[in-house]
Design a protein around this motif. Structure first.
Motif, short mmCIF file in Angstrom:
data_model
loop_
_atom_site.label_atom_id
_atom_site.label_comp_id
_atom_site.label_asym_id
_atom_site.label_seq_id
_atom_site.Cartn_x
_atom_site.Cartn_y
_atom_site.Cartn_z
N CYS A 276 0.74 -1.36 0.03
CA CYS A 276 0.02 -0.03 0.06
C CYS A 276 0.97 1.25 -0.22
N GLN A 285 -3.58 4.07 0.04
CA GLN A 285 -4.25 3.31 -1.53
C GLN A 285 -3.83 1.81 -1.50
N THR A 286 -4.68 0.92 -1.54
CA THR A 286 -4.20 -0.54 -1.83
C THR A 286 -4.37 -1.13 -3.21
N ARG A 291 -2.03 2.94 -6.93
CA ARG A 291 -0.68 2.70 -6.58
C ARG A 291 0.13 3.15 -7.91
#
Length: 370
Positions: A276, A285-286, A291
């Motif tokens: 993340c 943000q995963t 990403r």
């Protein structure tokens, strides 16, 4: 006599990996391929004889294809033997489709009074032989877990002659380590996947078998069957993994749970090894798209935005360098990770740490001479 010949021919074709077979078989396979489409292309001369049927059976059992039957030609161009008004086709070349890429041409050439020469033009597949990896023998450093063995190694190394070069020091380490720990045979230990079982093995075996069959026949029915079995194999693997995870949780096996968690975390990582990232608003943000955008903005900022920096006004350092101390070497050795591959010297961190104070004293002297 003919039965013995065809029996011997079938045994030979089944027991050897011949990709190309040719000769005078004295059998008529004819032009009808209603019961032998896998080996007969539908073009030929005359009708089948009993010997031709035996020859077709041999070809089907060995998965060999008659070359000249795949191409449409004049009837006279299929004739391989002529005697007066008698014309027959008894000479053949048949090949295994899996090892030959494509058939370019097949024809007969008159070279004698009766027999004609059968010629076939193929494009052969280049066979890439898998290189056998020669594994190097390794020192059995896992024996360092035994305190007595580790103490014996330190004592043996302290008794070695004094050295002034790294090459001599390395040779002494190798010699003592081989005498104390021993050397492996160089064979790689095969690790079994932790979720592997008989059901998974059978599902994977069936999937591979149908894949080869589809690649060989290239029809829609085999492709559909392979796709269904492949989907079922994936479900079988998922069930096996979930079963092993539930079993580890039920047994409270902390080491197994840790290994499973570590593997799943690694599978989620992106190319730089992160799971993340924080965006400009400091939010985690995963998902992959977010990403990628974060990395894109970061690289754009590095390449296109000019940032302020402060130059250093410190004077240049001149004169001889400071000597390396024993405390610095001990600190560097403690910082070395144990489960890492050795460098060009071939000595692992475990061996260096086990050598003790005698090794550090000699290494300090060598470093001071540089």
């Amino acid at each position: 006599m003919k039965d013995q010949f065809y029996d011997a021919l079938e045994r030979e074709l089944l027991t050897t990996d011949n990709s190309l077979v040719g000769g005078d078989f004295n059998g008529h396979i004819g032009e009808d391929n209603s019961s032998c489409e896998s080996v007969h292309g539908g073009f030929g001369y005359g009708s089948q004889s009993s010997d031709g049927v035996r020859l077709l059976d041999c070809a089907m059992s060995a998965r060999l294809f008659f070359a000249i039957t795949a191409l449409k030609k004049l009837h006279t161009q299929f004739v391989t033997f002529m005697s007066g008004r008698i014309a027959t086709q008894i000479d053949y070349i048949f090949y295994r489709k899996g090892s030959i890429s494509s058939l370019k041409n097949a024809k007969t050439i008159p070279v004698g009074i009766q027999h004609k020469l059968v010629v076939a033009h193929f494009t052969m597949k280049k066979v890439h032989k898998q290189r056998k990896v020669k594994r190097q023998p390794r020192i059995k450093t896992w024996k360092l877990r035994d305190p007595e063995t580790k103490k014996l190694f330190t004592t043996e190394f302290a008794a070695t002659p004094e050295t002034t070069t790294w090459e001599e020091l390395k040779n002494n380490l190798f010699e003592v380590a081989q005498n104390v720990y021993g050397v492996s045979r160089g064979h790689a230990a095969s690790r079994e996947t932790w979720w592997w079982n008989q059901e998974v093995e059978e599902a994977v075996r069936m999937k591979k078998q149908l894949f080869k069959q589809w690649r060989r026949n290239k029809n829609d029915a085999n492709r559909t069957e392979y796709a269904n079995v492949k989907r079922a194999a994936k479900h079988t693997i998922c069930d096996a993994i979930n079963s092993q995870v539930e079993q580890a949780i039920a047994e409270a096996d902390s080491m197994k749970i840790f290994n499973i968690s570590k593997q799943r975390v690694k599978q989620r990582q992106d190319v730089v090894g992160t799971n993340c990232l924080k965006d400009a608003e400091e939010k985690l943000q995963t998902n992959i798209a977010a990403r990628k955008k974060i990395w894109k903005d970061h690289m754009y900022d590095i390449m296109n935005v000019e940032h302020s920096y402060t130059s250093s006004d410190k004077p240049a350092v001149e004169g001889p360098s400071e000597e390396v101390t024993v405390a610095e070497l001990k600190s560097a050795l403690r910082a070395l990770a144990n489960k890492k591959a050795p460098g060009p010297s071939g000595i692992t961190a475990k061996v260096l740490k086990a050598a003790g104070d005698p090794f550090i004293d000699v290494l300090t002297t060598i470093c001071s001479q540089i």
